[in-house]
Write a protein that holds these residues in place. Structure first.
Motif, PDB file in Angstrom:
ATOM      1  N   ARG A  24      -1.828   3.677   2.169  1.00 44.37           N
ATOM      2  CA  ARG A  24      -3.278   3.709   2.406  1.00 44.37           C
ATOM      3  C   ARG A  24      -4.033   2.792   1.442  1.00 44.37           C
ATOM      4  O   ARG A  24      -5.157   2.381   1.703  1.00 44.37           O
ATOM      5  CB  ARG A  24      -3.816   5.133   2.316  1.00 44.37           C
ATOM      6  CG  ARG A  24      -3.646   5.756   0.957  1.00 44.37           C
ATOM      7  CD  ARG A  24      -4.088   7.236   0.911  1.00 44.37           C
ATOM      8  NE  ARG A  24      -3.656   7.860  -0.307  1.00 44.37           N
ATOM      9  CZ  ARG A  24      -4.171   7.661  -1.500  1.00 44.37           C
ATOM     10  NH1 ARG A  24      -5.182   6.858  -1.658  1.00 44.37           N
ATOM     11  NH2 ARG A  24      -3.699   8.290  -2.559  1.00 44.37           N
ATOM     12  N   LEU A  25      -3.375   2.448   0.312  1.00 44.55           N
ATOM     13  CA  LEU A  25      -3.961   1.541  -0.674  1.00 44.55           C
ATOM     14  C   LEU A  25      -3.498   0.099  -0.471  1.00 44.55           C
ATOM     15  O   LEU A  25      -3.869  -0.789  -1.224  1.00 44.55           O
ATOM     16  CB  LEU A  25      -3.595   1.995  -2.091  1.00 44.55           C
ATOM     17  CG  LEU A  25      -4.031   3.407  -2.482  1.00 44.55           C
ATOM     18  CD1 LEU A  25      -3.464   3.783  -3.838  1.00 44.55           C
ATOM     19  CD2 LEU A  25      -5.542   3.519  -2.469  1.00 44.55           C
ATOM     20  N   GLY A  26      -2.653  -0.116   0.537  1.00 42.30           N
ATOM     21  CA  GLY A  26      -2.168  -1.456   0.828  1.00 42.30           C
ATOM     22  C   GLY A  26      -0.881  -1.832   0.114  1.00 42.30           C
ATOM     23  O   GLY A  26      -0.548  -3.004  -0.004  1.00 42.30           O
ATOM     24  N   ILE A  27      -0.141  -0.821  -0.363  1.00 46.89           N
ATOM     25  CA  ILE A  27       1.101  -1.048  -1.112  1.00 46.89           C
ATOM     26  C   ILE A  27       2.212  -0.183  -0.526  1.00 46.89           C
ATOM     27  O   ILE A  27       2.009   0.989  -0.231  1.00 46.89           O
ATOM     28  CB  ILE A  27       0.920  -0.647  -2.592  1.00 46.89           C
ATOM     29  CG1 ILE A  27      -0.167  -1.471  -3.255  1.00 46.89           C
ATOM     30  CG2 ILE A  27       2.223  -0.745  -3.360  1.00 46.89           C
ATOM     31  CD1 ILE A  27       0.170  -2.908  -3.481  1.00 46.89           C
ATOM     32  N   HIS A  28       3.410  -0.758  -0.394  1.00 46.22           N
ATOM     33  CA  HIS A  28       4.580   0.025   0.006  1.00 46.22           C
ATOM     34  C   HIS A  28       5.609  -0.074  -1.113  1.00 46.22           C
ATOM     35  O   HIS A  28       5.911  -1.162  -1.600  1.00 46.22           O
ATOM     36  CB  HIS A  28       5.176  -0.495   1.319  1.00 46.22           C
ATOM     37  CG  HIS A  28       6.303   0.350   1.805  1.00 46.22           C
ATOM     38  ND1 HIS A  28       6.092   1.557   2.426  1.00 46.22           N
ATOM     39  CD2 HIS A  28       7.644   0.176   1.734  1.00 46.22           C
ATOM     40  CE1 HIS A  28       7.258   2.089   2.722  1.00 46.22           C
ATOM     41  NE2 HIS A  28       8.215   1.269   2.316  1.00 46.22           N
ATOM     42  N   LEU A  51       0.759  -4.895   1.522  1.00 43.69           N
ATOM     43  CA  LEU A  51       0.523  -4.738   2.958  1.00 43.69           C
ATOM     44  C   LEU A  51      -0.787  -5.353   3.431  1.00 43.69           C
ATOM     45  O   LEU A  51      -0.933  -5.651   4.612  1.00 43.69           O
ATOM     46  CB  LEU A  51       0.527  -3.247   3.335  1.00 43.69           C
ATOM     47  CG  LEU A  51       1.800  -2.471   3.017  1.00 43.69           C
ATOM     48  CD1 LEU A  51       1.592  -0.997   3.332  1.00 43.69           C
ATOM     49  CD2 LEU A  51       2.984  -3.026   3.780  1.00 43.69           C
ATOM     50  N   ASP A  52      -1.737  -5.544   2.517  1.00 42.54           N
ATOM     51  CA  ASP A  52      -3.072  -5.980   2.944  1.00 42.54           C
ATOM     52  C   ASP A  52      -3.491  -7.347   2.405  1.00 42.54           C
ATOM     53  O   ASP A  52      -4.585  -7.820   2.690  1.00 42.54           O
ATOM     54  CB  ASP A  52      -4.126  -4.937   2.578  1.00 42.54           C
ATOM     55  CG  ASP A  52      -4.241  -4.678   1.083  1.00 42.54           C
ATOM     56  OD1 ASP A  52      -3.647  -5.444   0.287  1.00 42.54           O
ATOM     57  OD2 ASP A  52      -4.920  -3.710   0.712  1.00 42.54           O
ATOM     58  N   GLY A  53      -2.651  -7.985   1.600  1.00 42.00           N
ATOM     59  CA  GLY A  53      -2.967  -9.314   1.084  1.00 42.00           C
ATOM     60  C   GLY A  53      -3.946  -9.330  -0.069  1.00 42.00           C
ATOM     61  O   GLY A  53      -4.252 -10.387  -0.615  1.00 42.00           O
ATOM     62  N   LYS A  54      -4.452  -8.164  -0.483  1.00 38.09           N
ATOM     63  CA  LYS A  54      -5.383  -8.095  -1.611  1.00 38.09           C
ATOM     64  C   LYS A  54      -4.606  -8.045  -2.922  1.00 38.09           C
ATOM     65  O   LYS A  54      -3.434  -7.693  -2.951  1.00 38.09           O
ATOM     66  CB  LYS A  54      -6.249  -6.838  -1.495  1.00 38.09           C
ATOM     67  CG  LYS A  54      -7.136  -6.815  -0.279  1.00 38.09           C
ATOM     68  CD  LYS A  54      -7.916  -5.503  -0.230  1.00 38.09           C
ATOM     69  CE  LYS A  54      -8.761  -5.417   1.020  1.00 38.09           C
ATOM     70  NZ  LYS A  54      -9.449  -4.110   1.120  1.00 38.09           N
ATOM     71  N   LYS A  55      -5.296  -8.370  -4.030  1.00 37.11           N
ATOM     72  CA  LYS A  55      -4.696  -8.240  -5.347  1.00 37.11           C
ATOM     73  C   LYS A  55      -4.712  -6.768  -5.757  1.00 37.11           C
ATOM     74  O   LYS A  55      -5.699  -6.072  -5.541  1.00 37.11           O
ATOM     75  CB  LYS A  55      -5.460  -9.065  -6.373  1.00 37.11           C
ATOM     76  CG  LYS A  55      -5.214 -10.537  -6.253  1.00 37.11           C
ATOM     77  CD  LYS A  55      -5.856 -11.285  -7.415  1.00 37.11           C
ATOM     78  CE  LYS A  55      -5.530 -12.751  -7.333  1.00 37.11           C
ATOM     79  NZ  LYS A  55      -6.056 -13.486  -8.487  1.00 37.11           N
TER      80      LYS A  55
END
Length: 86
Positions: A24-28, A51-55
């Motif tokens: 949910r935070l963009g990390i696996h 997962l989301d391309g953000k830093k």
């Protein structure tokens, strides 16, 4: 938690597992444990996929037994040393 792989041979034991708690935070996050039986050496490797391309800032706490010390041997490797007997 999902077990991805387990393997046990005369020379090594391997287990790889992942979880979706940070998805949910963009990390696996996936963790691999490899135990080299002849050397008595345990290697733990964390694989983190964006997962989301953000830093993202990543900090993984690792709790140790009081008689164990951690020595950084390179940018991505640490060695654990134990004093005396368990």
């Amino acid at each position: 938690v999902a077990i991805i792989k387990t393997e046990s041979t005369e020379k090594q034991d391997v287990i790889i597992a992942s979880h979706n708690g940070y998805d949910r935070l963009g990390i696996h996050h996936e963790r691999e444990f490899l135990f080299n039986k002849p050397k008595g050496l345990l290697t733990i490797t964390d694989h983190v996929r964006n997962l989301d391309g953000k830093k993202h800032f990543l900090e993984i706490p690792f709790h140790l037994y009081p008689k164990v010390t951690c020595i950084q041997s390179s940018d991505s490797k640490w060695t654990l040393k134990r004093e005396g007997n368990w």
